[in-house]
Write a protein that holds these residues in place. Structure first.
Motif, mmCIF file in Angstrom:
data_model
loop_
_atom_site.group_PDB
_atom_site.id
_atom_site.type_symbol
_atom_site.label_atom_id
_atom_site.label_comp_id
_atom_site.label_asym_id
_atom_site.label_seq_id
_atom_site.Cartn_x
_atom_site.Cartn_y
_atom_site.Cartn_z
ATOM 1 N N ASP A 118 -7.348 -4.346 -1.978
ATOM 2 C CA ASP A 118 -6.992 -4.967 -0.707
ATOM 3 C C ASP A 118 -8.217 -5.002 0.211
ATOM 4 O O ASP A 118 -8.741 -3.966 0.577
ATOM 5 N N THR A 122 0.837 -1.200 0.000
ATOM 6 C CA THR A 122 0.000 0.000 0.000
ATOM 7 C C THR A 122 0.874 1.253 0.000
ATOM 8 O O THR A 122 0.631 2.194 -0.754
ATOM 9 N N ASP A 124 -3.206 -1.558 -5.931
ATOM 10 C CA ASP A 124 -2.720 -2.078 -4.654
ATOM 11 C C ASP A 124 -3.426 -3.425 -4.469
ATOM 12 O O ASP A 124 -4.621 -3.474 -4.216
ATOM 13 N N HIS A 128 -6.633 -0.845 3.823
ATOM 14 C CA HIS A 128 -5.613 -0.017 4.473
ATOM 15 C C HIS A 128 -5.447 1.333 3.811
ATOM 16 O O HIS A 128 -5.115 2.308 4.457
HETATM 17 MG MG LIG Z 1 -2.014 -3.118 1.815
#
Ligand SMILES: [Mg+2]
Ligand SMILES: Nc1ncnc2c1ncn2[C@@H]1O[C@H](COP(=O)(O)OP(=O)(O)OP(=O)(O)O)[C@@H](O)[C@H]1O
Length: 316
Positions: free
Chosen positions: A51, A29, A144, A55
């Motif tokens: 993800d 990330t 990501d 995050h």
């Molecule tokens: Mg991540």
């Protein structure tokens, strides 16, 4: 700040998709944010998070999970798996209703549940998201990804699907032609169009397109992140080989993240190990960078800005 366009050459076609891969917790990330920020200086950029831990939105202090505009050239989008799964399953339900009108509502709900909880549905969500970005108007899309296992399974799916689809198409074409011959023999009028076959052709063309995009260095860059530790480095090796063999699109950039200053590494007794991993990264014959450890966990965008000054770009 790094020059990502230089690091990710060749980038000759837009939209260009950058997939950031690596073991859980290595800094995917963080690296995705760094890359997206620098790419946004060269063109409109979307940072897409697949993800499930979300995050990215937490990191950036955002409350919304939808599409967010950070600057005119930098947009962020978090994919929410559950919502996407709902959307996919209701589309399937609609298709089932159309293809098999004899199914009752009760039966359809059962099928929908099966689809929803089937292994692999998460990967399907990611594939759909990838398909969308390849058809978007952004110059760059930084993805990501979820931890390695799910990400690699997702990348292999188009090829697997195509094998299945070719077989299914063969079977369905035989059914349709038999139906046609039988109807003609009996002197009945017959509809030549077959909705199921059309759907199969459509899927074949979509997954074929996706497989092609994932294999083109001009359209897709793979970036692998690791930290100088045994397991993340093991996954980097595995991921590198997987991509070379399965997509034939060699990763362009390797990132060694959270590298300690030599004095601290020495104090901790990991200096030799860290040096060995740096040598290994350099031996792949592709571009690579080192990101130093900030000395504390990165928590917000100011930490990211600080990290920008701690990147070392190294030639092969
Ligand atoms: Mg991540
Ligand atoms: N260079 C760095 N220096 C200090 N801390 C870092 C650095 N890079 C990442 N971190 C910290 O390491 C942790 C993991 O980073 P990050 O969330 O980017 O990894 P990830 O690979 O995306 O993890 P996940 O697999 O859980 O999604 C975070 O707490 C982050 O703040």
């Amino acid at each position: 700040m790094i020059n990502p366009v230089d690091l990710l050459q060749p980038i000759s076609c837009y939209p260009h998709v950058v997939l950031v891969l690596g073991k859980g917790g290595v800094g995917k990330t963080t690296v995705s944010i760094l890359l997206a920020r620098s790419l946004s200086q060269f063109g409109s950029t979307l940072l897409l998070s697949l993800d499930p831990a979300k995050h990215l939105v937490k990191y950036l202090g955002l409350t919304s999970e939808e599409h967010v505009e950070i600057t005119r050239n930098l947009h962020i989008q978090q994919i929410t798996i559950d919502r996407e799964v709902e959307a996919i399953t209701s589309k399937y339900a609609e298709l089932l209703r159309e293809l098999t009108p004899s199914l009752t509502v009760y039966n359809i709900e059962n099928v929908v549940d099966v689809v929803k909880y089937t292994p692999g549905v998460e990967e399907e969500v990611f594939l759909r998201a990838l398909l969308r970005v390849y058809k978007s108007n952004y110059n760059y899309i930084v993805v990501d990804t979820p931890p390695t296992g799910v990400a690699l399974r997702t990348l292999i799916l188009p090829s697997l699907y195509l094998t299945w689809l070719n077989k299914l198409i063969e079977v369905r074409e035989r059914i349709v032609s038999l139906r046609y011959v039988t109807a003609r023999t009996l002197g009945r009028k017959v509809e030549l169009k077959d909705r199921a076959l059309e759907k199969l052709y459509e899927m074949k063309s979509e997954y074929g397109y996706l497989r092609e995009q994932l294999a083109l260095p001009e359209k897709t860059s793979y970036v692998i992140v690791a930290t100088p530790e045994p397991l993340p480095m093991y996954e980097l090796r595995e991921t590198f080989n997987f991509l070379v063999q399965k997509t034939r699109n060699k990763p362009k950039l390797l990132v060694l993240n959270r590298v300690l200053p030599e004095s601290i590494a020495s104090e901790l007794g990991v200096l030799e190990l860290q040096r060995r991993y740096i040598e290994e990264i350099a031996s792949y014959g592709v571009k690579w960078i080192i990101i130093e450890h900030l000395g504390r966990p990165t928590e917000n965008i100011r930490d990211i800005e600080e990290l920008e000054g701690r990147i070392r770009v190294l030639e092969k």
